[in-house]
Design a protein around this motif. Sequence first.
Motif, PDB file in Angstrom:
ATOM      1  N   GLY B 187     -15.086  17.968 -23.686  1.00 52.53           N
ATOM      2  CA  GLY B 187     -16.511  18.146 -23.936  1.00 52.53           C
ATOM      3  C   GLY B 187     -16.950  16.531 -23.442  1.00 52.53           C
ATOM      4  O   GLY B 187     -18.113  16.271 -24.061  1.00 52.53           O
ATOM      5  N   ILE B 188     -16.301  15.833 -23.112  1.00 49.09           N
ATOM      6  CA  ILE B 188     -16.604  14.482 -22.503  1.00 49.09           C
ATOM      7  C   ILE B 188     -16.005  14.127 -21.195  1.00 49.09           C
ATOM      8  O   ILE B 188     -14.661  14.406 -21.038  1.00 49.09           O
ATOM      9  CB  ILE B 188     -16.386  13.417 -23.700  1.00 49.09           C
ATOM     10  N   HIS B 195     -16.753   4.645 -20.471  1.00 46.20           N
ATOM     11  CA  HIS B 195     -17.896   3.634 -20.825  1.00 46.20           C
ATOM     12  C   HIS B 195     -17.936   3.514 -22.341  1.00 46.20           C
ATOM     13  O   HIS B 195     -18.365   2.342 -22.835  1.00 46.20           O
ATOM     14  CB  HIS B 195     -19.412   4.432 -20.340  1.00 46.20           C
ATOM     15  N   LYS B 196     -17.729   4.502 -23.362  1.00 49.96           N
ATOM     16  CA  LYS B 196     -17.732   4.383 -24.840  1.00 49.96           C
ATOM     17  C   LYS B 196     -16.482   3.608 -25.247  1.00 49.96           C
ATOM     18  O   LYS B 196     -16.761   2.973 -26.380  1.00 49.96           O
ATOM     19  CB  LYS B 196     -17.574   5.632 -25.466  1.00 49.96           C
ATOM     20  N   LEU B 197     -15.411   3.329 -24.444  1.00 47.72           N
ATOM     21  CA  LEU B 197     -14.335   2.567 -24.825  1.00 47.72           C
ATOM     22  C   LEU B 197     -14.166   1.400 -24.174  1.00 47.72           C
ATOM     23  O   LEU B 197     -13.046   0.698 -23.982  1.00 47.72           O
ATOM     24  CB  LEU B 197     -13.042   3.600 -24.920  1.00 47.72           C
ATOM     25  N   PHE B 198     -15.231   1.248 -23.025  1.00 53.83           N
ATOM     26  CA  PHE B 198     -14.888   0.093 -22.139  1.00 53.83           C
ATOM     27  C   PHE B 198     -14.401  -1.241 -22.800  1.00 53.83           C
ATOM     28  O   PHE B 198     -13.574  -1.997 -22.300  1.00 53.83           O
ATOM     29  CB  PHE B 198     -16.298  -0.240 -21.509  1.00 53.83           C
ATOM     30  N   ASP B 199     -15.078  -1.931 -23.679  1.00 55.37           N
ATOM     31  CA  ASP B 199     -14.687  -2.880 -24.217  1.00 55.37           C
ATOM     32  C   ASP B 199     -13.127  -2.953 -24.566  1.00 55.37           C
ATOM     33  O   ASP B 199     -12.246  -4.079 -24.755  1.00 55.37           O
ATOM     34  CB  ASP B 199     -15.695  -3.408 -25.574  1.00 55.37           C
ATOM     35  N   LEU B 200     -12.772  -1.732 -25.294  1.00 49.97           N
ATOM     36  CA  LEU B 200     -11.516  -1.634 -25.780  1.00 49.97           C
ATOM     37  C   LEU B 200     -10.478  -1.675 -24.563  1.00 49.97           C
ATOM     38  O   LEU B 200      -9.254  -2.262 -24.535  1.00 49.97           O
ATOM     39  CB  LEU B 200     -11.303  -0.513 -26.470  1.00 49.97           C
ATOM     40  N   ILE B 201     -10.754  -0.899 -23.388  1.00 48.48           N
ATOM     41  CA  ILE B 201     -10.002  -0.843 -22.160  1.00 48.48           C
ATOM     42  C   ILE B 201      -9.885  -1.940 -21.443  1.00 48.48           C
ATOM     43  O   ILE B 201      -8.788  -2.710 -21.194  1.00 48.48           O
ATOM     44  CB  ILE B 201     -10.592   0.278 -21.395  1.00 48.48           C
ATOM     45  N   GLU B 202     -10.919  -2.829 -21.552  1.00 51.06           N
ATOM     46  CA  GLU B 202     -11.200  -4.112 -20.821  1.00 51.06           C
ATOM     47  C   GLU B 202     -10.275  -5.199 -21.623  1.00 51.06           C
ATOM     48  O   GLU B 202      -9.257  -5.982 -20.922  1.00 51.06           O
ATOM     49  CB  GLU B 202     -12.547  -4.727 -21.003  1.00 51.06           C
ATOM     50  N   LYS B 203      -9.947  -5.339 -22.817  1.00 52.02           N
ATOM     51  CA  LYS B 203      -9.360  -6.162 -23.516  1.00 52.02           C
ATOM     52  C   LYS B 203      -7.846  -5.858 -23.866  1.00 52.02           C
ATOM     53  O   LYS B 203      -7.247  -6.532 -24.574  1.00 52.02           O
ATOM     54  CB  LYS B 203     -10.232  -6.714 -24.503  1.00 52.02           C
ATOM     55  N   GLN B 204      -7.510  -4.453 -23.465  1.00 46.94           N
ATOM     56  CA  GLN B 204      -6.347  -4.185 -24.036  1.00 46.94           C
ATOM     57  C   GLN B 204      -5.039  -4.907 -23.451  1.00 46.94           C
ATOM     58  O   GLN B 204      -5.131  -5.741 -22.380  1.00 46.94           O
ATOM     59  CB  GLN B 204      -6.012  -2.748 -23.337  1.00 46.94           C
ATOM     60  N   THR B 205      -4.295  -5.142 -24.263  1.00 47.04           N
ATOM     61  CA  THR B 205      -2.936  -5.928 -23.918  1.00 47.04           C
ATOM     62  C   THR B 205      -1.917  -5.199 -24.422  1.00 47.04           C
ATOM     63  O   THR B 205      -1.131  -4.472 -23.740  1.00 47.04           O
ATOM     64  CB  THR B 205      -2.732  -7.461 -24.424  1.00 47.04           C
ATOM     65  N   GLU B 241      -7.531   4.482 -34.493  1.00 46.74           N
ATOM     66  CA  GLU B 241      -8.731   4.606 -35.444  1.00 46.74           C
ATOM     67  C   GLU B 241      -9.983   4.100 -34.893  1.00 46.74           C
ATOM     68  O   GLU B 241     -10.918   4.870 -35.078  1.00 46.74           O
ATOM     69  CB  GLU B 241      -8.349   3.630 -36.662  1.00 46.74           C
ATOM     70  N   GLU B 242      -9.935   2.999 -34.047  1.00 47.88           N
ATOM     71  CA  GLU B 242     -11.201   2.555 -33.513  1.00 47.88           C
ATOM     72  C   GLU B 242     -11.710   3.825 -32.723  1.00 47.88           C
ATOM     73  O   GLU B 242     -12.885   4.125 -32.211  1.00 47.88           O
ATOM     74  CB  GLU B 242     -10.793   1.284 -32.861  1.00 47.88           C
ATOM     75  N   ILE B 243     -10.729   4.257 -31.647  1.00 48.30           N
ATOM     76  CA  ILE B 243     -11.072   5.263 -30.923  1.00 48.30           C
ATOM     77  C   ILE B 243     -11.621   6.566 -31.523  1.00 48.30           C
ATOM     78  O   ILE B 243     -12.738   6.971 -30.985  1.00 48.30           O
ATOM     79  CB  ILE B 243      -9.829   5.765 -29.742  1.00 48.30           C
ATOM     80  N   ARG B 244     -10.866   7.037 -32.518  1.00 44.66           N
ATOM     81  CA  ARG B 244     -11.594   8.037 -33.065  1.00 44.66           C
ATOM     82  C   ARG B 244     -12.685   7.751 -33.857  1.00 44.66           C
ATOM     83  O   ARG B 244     -13.728   8.816 -33.901  1.00 44.66           O
ATOM     84  CB  ARG B 244     -10.616   8.255 -34.329  1.00 44.66           C
ATOM     85  N   SER B 245     -13.272   6.803 -34.236  1.00 45.79           N
ATOM     86  CA  SER B 245     -14.449   6.249 -34.841  1.00 45.79           C
ATOM     87  C   SER B 245     -15.448   6.508 -34.101  1.00 45.79           C
ATOM     88  O   SER B 245     -16.650   6.831 -34.119  1.00 45.79           O
ATOM     89  CB  SER B 245     -14.477   5.043 -35.486  1.00 45.79           C
ATOM     90  N   ARG B 246     -15.263   6.359 -32.508  1.00 45.08           N
ATOM     91  CA  ARG B 246     -16.275   6.319 -31.405  1.00 45.08           C
ATOM     92  C   ARG B 246     -16.379   7.765 -30.855  1.00 45.08           C
ATOM     93  O   ARG B 246     -17.329   8.219 -30.494  1.00 45.08           O
ATOM     94  CB  ARG B 246     -15.822   5.253 -30.212  1.00 45.08           C
ATOM     95  N   VAL B 247     -15.345   8.438 -30.448  1.00 46.97           N
ATOM     96  CA  VAL B 247     -15.326   9.637 -29.908  1.00 46.97           C
ATOM     97  C   VAL B 247     -14.356  10.631 -30.319  1.00 46.97           C
ATOM     98  O   VAL B 247     -13.789  11.634 -29.826  1.00 46.97           O
ATOM     99  CB  VAL B 247     -14.929   9.436 -28.372  1.00 46.97           C
ATOM    100  N   GLY B 248     -14.155  10.501 -31.805  1.00 43.10           N
ATOM    101  CA  GLY B 248     -12.838  11.233 -32.263  1.00 43.10           C
ATOM    102  C   GLY B 248     -13.324  12.767 -32.377  1.00 43.10           C
ATOM    103  O   GLY B 248     -12.474  13.742 -32.426  1.00 43.10           O
ATOM    104  N   GLU B 249     -14.664  13.126 -32.241  1.00 49.29           N
ATOM    105  CA  GLU B 249     -15.073  14.599 -32.359  1.00 49.29           C
ATOM    106  C   GLU B 249     -14.832  15.277 -31.105  1.00 49.29           C
ATOM    107  O   GLU B 249     -14.653  16.644 -30.967  1.00 49.29           O
ATOM    108  CB  GLU B 249     -16.546  14.706 -32.518  1.00 49.29           C
ATOM    109  N   HIS B 250     -14.357  14.503 -29.925  1.00 49.95           N
ATOM    110  CA  HIS B 250     -13.938  15.280 -28.769  1.00 49.95           C
ATOM    111  C   HIS B 250     -12.374  15.457 -28.626  1.00 49.95           C
ATOM    112  O   HIS B 250     -11.749  16.001 -27.722  1.00 49.95           O
ATOM    113  CB  HIS B 250     -14.666  14.396 -27.624  1.00 49.95           C
ATOM    114  N   ILE B 251     -11.533  14.706 -29.840  1.00 45.77           N
ATOM    115  CA  ILE B 251     -10.161  14.820 -29.451  1.00 45.77           C
ATOM    116  C   ILE B 251      -9.735  16.126 -30.340  1.00 45.77           C
ATOM    117  O   ILE B 251     -10.036  16.450 -31.245  1.00 45.77           O
ATOM    118  CB  ILE B 251      -9.319  13.570 -30.521  1.00 45.77           C
TER     119      ILE B 251
END
Lengths: 417, 417
Positions: B187-188, B195-205, B241-251
């Motif tokens: 559903g996404i 886009h919704k996880l952009f900052d997380l993906i950008e700064k991932q290490t 947890e952070e991913i779920r708080s933003r787009v958890g309804e799609h998991i």
Amino acid sequence: MKAEIIAVGTELLLGQILNTNAQYLAQECALLGIDVYFQTVVGDNPARIREALEQAGNRADLVIMTGGLGPTLDDLTKDVLADMTGRKLYLDEATMVKIQELFNSQGLHMVESNSRQANMIEGAEPIPNDTGLAIGLGLVHEETRYLLLPGPPKEMKPMFERYAKHWLSGIMTDELPLHSKMLKFAGIGESTLEHKLFDLIEKQTDPTIAPYAKEGEVTIRLATKAHSEEEAWRKMAEIEEEIRSRVGEHIYAQEDVPIEEVVLAALQSRNQTLTTAESCTGGLLSDLITSVPGRSSVFLGGVVSYSNELKHSMLNVPVETLEGEDAPGAVSPETAEAMVRGLLEKTDCDYAVSVTGVAGPTMSEGKPIGLVYVGVGCKNGDIHIRRLQLPGLRETIKLRAAKSALYELWKLVKSDG
Amino acid sequence: MKAEIIAVGTELLLGQILNTNAQYLAQECALLGIDVYFQTVVGDNPARIREALEQAGNRADLVIMTGGLGPTLDDLTKDVLADMTGRKLYLDEATMVKIQELFNSQGLHMVESNSRQANMIEGAEPIPNDTGLAIGLGLVHEETRYLLLPGPPKEMKPMFERYAKHWLSGIMTDELPLHSKMLKFAGIGESTLEHKLFDLIEKQTDPTIAPYAKEGEVTIRLATKAHSEEEAWRKMAEIEEEIRSRVGEHIYAQEDVPIEEVVLAALQSRNQTLTTAESCTGGLLSDLITSVPGRSSVFLGGVVSYSNELKHSMLNVPVETLEGEDAPGAVSPETAEAMVRGLLEKTDCDYAVSVTGVAGPTMSEGKPIGLVYVGVGCKNGDIHIRRLQLPGLRETIKLRAAKSALYELWKLVKSDG
């Protein structure tokens, strides 16, 4: 001519997708008489794309690249080749118009990066993309030819078939052009076909005879090098005649079209309509039919009567045919026939086709996996039933059953023609 | 660790077979935290095998080769590597016994060349072959590790799984094992998710976050190196947890399963049934559903109501909803709702799902390509309608529409749970 194939895409290096493009291009090159010496896969990394490109450019006469032509900043193939050859990039006008129109028609704002798909390299010949947005190109630079095509097979294959082949024949001027002819078969498996033509395939030299199977269909390509198409046709006529005398009833086309396209075109030309009733194919048959664009006036729709309940309620298949100790059962010629009759009674279609069988992975009604009945019929006509015993696993059986149904339908439509 | 994969075999260069080994090994390497930088295919030619091998040996820490270990004189991989590294070949006794026994048991004379399959390189570790004759090997030479496996996937895969992985873990002692976790989304779209996880993906290490899309679904793989699974889970918990708080309804799952499998499993566990009504997806939705084996008690079937005629005759969609100047038309929330209602009335299902929209390539009813309405409902419950504007071409829109319908159904089933 020595060639190399380079596929660009990190998703290939991660194993997320299978490199089917390399196989397709390798087959096409073999048919064109081009020798492929290496295939390479490289990720979306400009330094490594360049490394692969320089190496191939030094070793080969022709470098075919797929992938990296899309809209994102990861799509770098054209940039790297332009940089390496010291050529400029410009926007192809026709492609820009097409991209802009698509976004407009969907009421969407075009993000700037989409214009990257219209990028062309100075001095290159555009390879149009009829099924997608990213334009391809052919470039002769110094001693090497470069052919750039997009990664999605649904775009790459038609581009190769319709435009890139022509470009290739233009750069292969020192060799006699290769002429080829396709014969497409339905209702016959690859091994049976090869068995029936074994002696011809064994002793082939010129023309060559190459049978291959894909997506539930079998193709034979005849090929020969000749000065003119006329000369080539003459060289191929005898062998084609021999093939037709043995398995001619299975040949439905002389170009690379799926059988659903041929059937739908025939029905549309006569303003006739079609419906489907599917059990074991589970919607795949109607999915194949609706994958052909522009035929919605032909295909009214159908019923996926997966359960006996729906076979009865939606298609009037008698309960006593489906259930009971002495009943023929859901997988039977009687049910296949009743499904066709149900469609003809309940809808205003000209033709109706049904499929019922055992797709596996387990037997059903004590009947073997791969047993399939296909029914075809038309308004005011007889209903014909075909019994098949198909090899393979579930997905293969579904596909072969759907293609067999289309073959039976094609025979009926043709005989009515 | 940097790796390259080399497949040896002229049949790959001719496109006669697909290089599934490269995909398998690429996936396995990704899971082990090994970075694959290049994949190469080369024919059965000693000079070119050596060229590919030398190049990979110079660039990579690990070179995995498949193919060219068989009994014929074309099978040259071990000879070339032995020659390149200045090492001798010898016969592995256990393999020789096995080969000899096989020939004896079949009453056949062993042709001399069969012993080539028992060849081992001095200083290498044997990789046993339980499903075939050709023995593989792992060799550390100077700074590079070489892993040689046979070409047939039925031999190569068990050898990798049972023995080569263990050998790899032995040479990767300096690195911590990689642990990964999958999150599957429905559903996404990929771009919206990114886009919704952009900052997380950008700064991932660490952990890394890798989104990818295939077949209409989006997956995110979290991965981290850790001494234990427990430590890895702890490291991944915060980001998950952070991913779920933003787009958890799609998991919808934490493993690599398609959404249709999850929905069908949920319905089967409750002994509930499902029907479908499809317009623009043309049978693809029911095809996806019936691709899951063993769920025929759940899926009763459906109607492919491609034409207005069938929408009315098979699903009781009122003519005044479909046609007329002020009618909502076939692509409308009213029609999507009536299609669900028709299924609930005409069949004895618990859940019903409908899809109607414009798959393209042309607009329909003056409505834009990609406009899709999905309807879901259950016995004695409300009917929910979702409006979608899907990007892409015909086949992509069909697939996304079908997957979106499964997502809406999954939400409804879950909320009823």
